[in-house]
Design an enzyme around this catalytic site. Structure first.
Site, mmCIF file in Angstrom:
data_model
loop_
_atom_site.group_PDB
_atom_site.id
_atom_site.type_symbol
_atom_site.label_atom_id
_atom_site.label_comp_id
_atom_site.label_asym_id
_atom_site.label_seq_id
_atom_site.Cartn_x
_atom_site.Cartn_y
_atom_site.Cartn_z
ATOM 1 N N GLU A 154 69.610 6.494 29.025
ATOM 2 C CA GLU A 154 68.852 6.493 30.284
ATOM 3 C C GLU A 154 67.493 7.158 30.105
ATOM 4 O O GLU A 154 67.248 7.837 29.093
ATOM 5 C CB GLU A 154 69.643 7.197 31.378
ATOM 6 N N LYS A 198 76.939 17.935 36.002
ATOM 7 C CA LYS A 198 76.176 19.174 35.874
ATOM 8 C C LYS A 198 76.791 20.285 36.708
ATOM 9 O O LYS A 198 77.241 20.070 37.831
ATOM 10 C CB LYS A 198 74.738 18.916 36.301
#
Ligand code: PSU
Ligand code: MN
Length: 306
Positions: A25, A160
């Site tokens: 990405e 995350k």
């Protein structure tokens, strides 16, 4: 032919010949890391994938064209001037394409591109998820719903740690998205190897993951798989220290009233500042490690004839 799509010849040739391809990405490049570490990391990731016998395809929108595989000057545009680069998720694609903008793709955006180009495996740092305070904000990353609908395997160091991890796992379960630990039984928390939260299953190696993917997709079960791969031990961050940095970054974010899609880039940058750049080292190490595992899985999947 899709007029919005440009697949780099090397990637197109690999896909046609059944040579393993791993997508990467670009939001992590434009909005996730500072220049010039971002470009260095992007190139290092491509290199790791090549050395494992797969072909890397970094994905971004350049002047309104969805590019699967970037040339070096295109990578520079994404890495050097993030202000001109739109953070592009599924909902942003029509705008960026029709207005001929340049956009960096999130996990969700990259999964869309993978599905269009025929790529099954994709490596990143950490996926988006359910944000802390979701009870008020309803902020749930579009990455999660993309997993529910798009058949791509994403290798990440979990979600995350800035997120609400238990809620993120609940959401994925509801959507029928498997979370596979790569040799681990706990969800990694990005900067650290464990979160105290169990994954759905622990698979020992790339071969086992490839067979898992084949079983899912052969059965007609559409949708993605999260392969949760912890940061290598040598680069793991001290848990108490990273938790303190996260707490302080979150309170800065709320004080400055940062909202929506700007939150994740803000937090990553602030945590980088608060840790004197050490969180960035961890981030870089875990991304490269995810690239290696993703390439191993792509090679194993190609061996199965898929
Ligand atoms: N992993 C990283 N750094 C990043 C991201 C992932 O190591 O910057 C990006 C991915 O593109 C992911 C996005 O899709 O953060 C999540 O943003 P949001 O929470 O706004 O959905
Ligand atoms: Mn969001």
């Amino acid at each position: 032919m899709n007029p919005y799509l440009r697949v780099k010849p090397e990637v197109a040739a690999a896909l046609a010949a059944g040579i393993p391809v791993v997508a990467l990405e670009s939001t992590i490049i434009s909005h996730g890391m500072p220049w010039p570490d971002n470009k260095k990391t992007a190139l290092a990731c491509e290199d790791v994938i090549r050395r494992k016998g797969a072909v890397p395809a970094t994905v971004a929108v350049i002047d309104g064209v969805l590019c699967v595989g970037l040339e070096s000057d295109e990578l520079d545009r994404i890495a050097q001037d993030p202000h001109d680069v739109v953070k592009t998720s599924r909902r942003d694609l029509p705008y960026v394409l029709s207005q001929k903008k340049t956009g960096a793709l999130t996990v969700a955006g990259t999964m869309v591109a993978c599905a269009i180009a025929g790529i099954r495996i994709f490596a990143t740092g950490g996926i988006g998820g359910v944000h802390r305070g979701w009870e008020q904000s309803l902020d749930v990353s579009a990455d999660l719903d993309e997993f529910a609908r798009t058949s791509v395997c994403v290798v990440a160091a979990g979600a995350k740690a800035i997120l609400d991890l238990p809620a993120t796992l609940e959401y994925l379960e509801t959507k029928g998205v498997p979370v596979v630990g790569y040799g681990v039984s706990e969800l990694p928390a990005f900067y650290t190897r464990s979160s105290g939260l169990p994954v759905d299953c622990n698979l020992p190696d790339a071969d086992a993951v490839a067979k898992f993917l084949r079983a899912k997709w052969d059965l007609g079960l559409e949708g993605g798989v999260l392969v949760a791969n912890p940061v290598p031990k040598a680069f793991e961050y001290d848990k108490a220290a990273i938790d303190a940095a996260i707490a302080s970054a979150l309170s800065d974010m709320n004080r400055q009233n940062v909202k929506g899609k700007d939150q994740t880039p803000f937090l990553l940058k602030r945590i980088g500042e608060l840790t004197g750049g050490k969180s960035l080292e961890t981030n870089i190490a875990l991304v490269k490690n995810n690239c290696a595992v993703a390439a191993d899985i792509a090679v194993a999947l190609a061996r199965l004839g898929r």
